[in-house]
Design an enzyme around this catalytic site. Sequence first.
Site: not given
Ligand code: PAF
Length: 271
Positions: A18, A127-129, A133, A165, A167
């Site tokens: 992040h 992120g590309e991770k 998405q 991650s 997690r």
């Molecule tokens: O990637 C994430 O952390 C989430 O999916 C996001 C884009 C903030 C939406 O909740």
Amino acid sequence: MSNSKVFVPTMGSLHAGHLSLIEIAKNYSSNIVVSIFVNPLQFENPEDLATYPRDIDGDIVQARSAGATEIWTPTVEEIYPGTVEQISAGAIGKLYEGAGRAGHFDGVLTVVDRLFRHVQPTWAIFGEKDFQQLFIIKKWVKASGLPIEIIGAPLIRDLDGLALSSRNVRLTPDDRKTARVISRALRQATAERSIDSARDRLHDVLASEPGFKLDYAEIINEDNFEPASSARKGRAIVAGWVNGVRLLDNMSMSSPISVSGIREIQVKTLA
Ligand code: PAF
């Protein structure tokens, strides 16, 4: 001075991945908005939502010292007052990450839409991770004609190869050793010349680790997310579980250069 904002949406539990998004954000604007919101709509499993790591105070300190100029931590009521009409991610939202997680990408698009409406950024960084998405958000922004540029930021790995991650905190030291199979499989597969041998190698390496429970492994075409027919624009994507912790990773077939043209980054996570 321009009022243009660059936006980094997050679900908190911030890590070096992040913080790298915030670092990239500095190239776009001095107004850097970070949101921290654990979006209930994108969790299909209530237990996963309940146990999702949260550290709001620590997140605020980290985001601020990384350079965020505004940190927004909305409540569920603020984001979802009244009845919620969800945005559909379409057919692509039902594949791979979406296949076993019904409604996941609809939930992602619904929250991203609400976050965008509030923040009104000129740029937003993802992120590309979470490659699927990123693909789905880019496609939706383009189709909706939203005046926001979506920027993909390179995946960050720990020194043992594990993609960062939130997690990962749930993995024991032994789990982490098991989880290394993912980056090993990706590296070996993306080093293959033909797409068929890359697919075989990906599955063979993953199957060699009994502690890894595979969800999916495929090489898709980055332009349309369909199974790739050649290595060009191919990206290997993997998801599965180690000791109940869901892990997700991907690597370009032209690795280690990411689609944003920046080399994959490795960091040593601070304990
Ligand atoms: O990637 C994430 O952390 C989430 O999916 C996001 C884009 C903030 C939406 O909740």
